[in-house]
Design an enzyme around this catalytic site. Structure first.
Site, PDB file in Angstrom:
ATOM      1  N   HIS B  84      48.517  34.940 -47.221  1.00 32.18           N
ATOM      2  CA  HIS B  84      48.915  34.277 -45.893  1.00 32.18           C
ATOM      3  C   HIS B  84      47.729  34.219 -45.037  1.00 32.18           C
ATOM      4  O   HIS B  84      47.037  35.261 -44.817  1.00 32.18           O
ATOM      5  CB  HIS B  84      50.147  35.057 -45.233  1.00 32.18           C
ATOM      6  CG  HIS B  84      50.859  34.151 -44.327  1.00 32.18           C
ATOM      7  ND1 HIS B  84      50.227  34.256 -42.851  1.00 32.18           N
ATOM      8  CD2 HIS B  84      51.650  33.270 -44.432  1.00 32.18           C
ATOM      9  CE1 HIS B  84      51.086  33.426 -42.228  1.00 32.18           C
ATOM     10  NE2 HIS B  84      51.926  32.737 -42.986  1.00 32.18           N
ATOM     11  N   ASP B 143      48.219  20.397 -36.874  1.00 34.63           N
ATOM     12  CA  ASP B 143      48.556  21.515 -37.444  1.00 34.63           C
ATOM     13  C   ASP B 143      50.086  21.575 -37.928  1.00 34.63           C
ATOM     14  O   ASP B 143      51.160  21.855 -37.021  1.00 34.63           O
ATOM     15  CB  ASP B 143      48.229  22.765 -36.986  1.00 34.63           C
ATOM     16  CG  ASP B 143      48.204  23.858 -37.753  1.00 34.63           C
ATOM     17  OD1 ASP B 143      48.720  23.894 -38.899  1.00 34.63           O
ATOM     18  OD2 ASP B 143      47.874  25.142 -37.244  1.00 34.63           O
ATOM     19  N   MET B 144      50.575  21.081 -39.026  1.00 39.83           N
ATOM     20  CA  MET B 144      51.969  20.963 -39.241  1.00 39.83           C
ATOM     21  C   MET B 144      52.233  21.211 -40.680  1.00 39.83           C
ATOM     22  O   MET B 144      51.524  21.197 -41.644  1.00 39.83           O
ATOM     23  CB  MET B 144      52.081  19.365 -39.243  1.00 39.83           C
ATOM     24  CG  MET B 144      51.287  18.474 -40.213  1.00 39.83           C
ATOM     25  SD  MET B 144      51.774  16.749 -40.169  1.00 39.83           S
ATOM     26  CE  MET B 144      52.899  16.755 -41.583  1.00 39.83           C
ATOM     27  N   LYS B 202      58.541  11.152 -48.516  1.00 40.84           N
ATOM     28  CA  LYS B 202      57.055  11.263 -48.440  1.00 40.84           C
ATOM     29  C   LYS B 202      56.691  12.676 -47.742  1.00 40.84           C
ATOM     30  O   LYS B 202      55.563  13.059 -48.206  1.00 40.84           O
ATOM     31  CB  LYS B 202      56.942  10.216 -47.158  1.00 40.84           C
ATOM     32  CG  LYS B 202      57.178   8.916 -47.472  1.00 40.84           C
ATOM     33  CD  LYS B 202      56.878   7.906 -46.283  1.00 40.84           C
ATOM     34  CE  LYS B 202      57.256   6.459 -46.460  1.00 40.84           C
ATOM     35  NZ  LYS B 202      56.936   5.607 -45.444  1.00 40.84           N
TER      36      LYS B 202
END
Lengths: 317, 317
Positions: B84, B143-144, B202
């Protein structure tokens, strides 16, 4: 256009000729355009499409990106002063067919997508395509607009029930517009996510990313609300064998896709698909039985051929 | 972690230490990991994170991508055997701070996202970050996660009303699960788009793109359902000045963002934002007034410091 028609992507097939003829009639399309290399080096290049349709410069651009990525592992080619190029997936697929990963974006000529919290369309449906080579079978192929649905889906709905699902388009006050005909005229589509609760800021952010890569990177003029403007494209090619240092990419992708396709489905009669499966299956069917064109479209195409002074290649049935 | 805390991205701030301590206790984290360059050339590189946290190899990787993109215009660095790495935006921003475009993806350790039409989580929330340098002001920064919401949003909801909006998580039969506590335990989040009508295929396709770039490109093992697995990262840097052949990118981006921010808002009290605006405003506030940490978190951090045998750096108030 044939690439799209064979795969059932009818919105980018032969029907596009109607749109292109209107652009030509309005003086917005240089049919004799020449693609020019503005600058190039080992890993990048910038092309000028000469104000014509995008299909030719886009194919040249991806060809140059592929050539460079095979040398150096990664390459990008940007195109400015171009036009509508059809299906983004056609160019991303060029990379996958040669064992490379391809990424393609383009902006769109007319705003159709409303920013989250906004009242007016400010960006195009700005598609993004991604293709990756498998070890066996057709490539992984994602080809998506960054809006919930592309304009073509709204147009298709006008012909059917005329009612839209509530998350596709909005009115000027941000409320769902479920009237397909009105929504098609208003061009106020939602970004992917639909509304704030559904994280439409992500679809809006993706549309903005595509706008930056497609227009600002090659130096094309950004959209001016309501008017036609220049279109640009972005092409990226990556060589997995070079980056990994081995030839295991295709087989690893096969395993990942097989795991997804074999995963538990909500409806056993409808297995889980991966991006590109539907289009590949349709291509198998259409290669065998042909591409269905409805009668009205055939007559439209006949009219275009006649006005362009060329023979109409299809016999009527 | 500080980068995230300052920007109000609390899910990737100091609270992450609780997660990292659990990983360490379970023997899934090598804290003394060394980042190793597996191979490198002019435009690409492959790093091995040594099974530690991703923060260090990710920062090294983006640094190498930036250096190479300044030479050749484009570069990519892939990282395998990592962990991470916190907020993807932190590394994309490194590129923007140096005048480059940065793209960053990572996979996630545990499946949490259900494919469209599927009944089980098969992919992580697989984030994507994109940063581009402006002429003046903070960079454009998207940032998603590629899910409708990240797991952290579900966790936050358990503390509040405990009810989720209907498009965020599903039960085993594909119906919305609106119970936050149950949804957090079940880890069955929707891809961006929410459901079939909202084009969740999508979001699912984007999650798959991120998985391919983050795991298959560097040669990291793909996820195995329910178990922890290796994490990989993908970094791309692009030099707009090199590709355009001029220095106009930043000013052009300023104009585009200004046009979006000035566009008509649904609520005049809430102007249209662009990706990164909210986090930048929060950073301004927190740089002035500090990062609020709730009492329970401070006690948790004190416990971690004590078990790790280091001084706790924050005084109680």
């Amino acid at each position: 256009m044939t690439w799209a028609d064979v795969r059932g992507i009818d919105s980018h097939g032969a029907g596009s000729l109607l749109h292109y003829e209107r652009l030509r009639a309005a003086g917005k399309l240089t049919l004799a355009a020449e693609t020019r290399v503005v600058r190039e080096d080992e890993a990048t290049a910038l092309l000028d499409g000469g104000g014509g349709l995008g299909h030719v410069p886009a194919e040249i651009a991806m060809g140059m990106a592929i050539e460079r990525a095979r040398e150096g592992g990664v390459a990008t080619v940007a195109v400015r002063n171009s036009g509508h190029f059809g299906a983004a997936g056609a160019y991303a697929s060029m990379a996958a067919q040669r064992g490379l990963i391809g990424v393609v974006t383009t902006n769109a000529a007319r705003p159709a997508v409303v920013p989250t919290g906004g009242a007016e369309a400010m960006l195009g449906t700005n598609p993004l395509a991604f293709a990756a080579p498998t070890g066996s079978g057709p490539p992984l192929l994602l080809d998506m607009s960054t809006s919930t649905v592309p304009v073509g889906r709204i147009a298709v709905s006008t012909r059917r029930a005329g009612r839209l699902p509530s998350g596709w388009a909005t009115d000027r006050r941000g409320r769902p517009d479920r009237n397909a005909r009105r929504a098609l005229a208003a061009r106020r589509l939602t970004p992917l996510g639909g509304d704030e609760e559904g994280s439409s800021h992500k679809g809006y952010g993706l549309a903005l990313m595509v706008e930056v890569l497609s227009t600002l990177l090659p130096g094309t003029a950004p959209p001016s609300s309501g008017e036609s403007h220049e279109i640009g494209h972005f092409m990226l090619a990556l060589d997995p064998a070079r980056i990994r240092g081995d030839d295991g990419f295709g087989a690893a992708l096969d395993r990942l896709l097989a795991r997804l396709r074999a995963s538990p489905a909500l409806d056993p009669a409808r297995p889980v698909l991966v991006a590109g499966d539907r289009e590949h299956a349709e291509a198998e069917r259409r290669r065998a039985s042909g591409v269905p064109l409805d009668r009205a479209l055939v007559e439209d195409l006949r009219g275009i051929a006649s006005r362009a002074g060329v023979d109409f290649p299809f016999a009527s049935r």
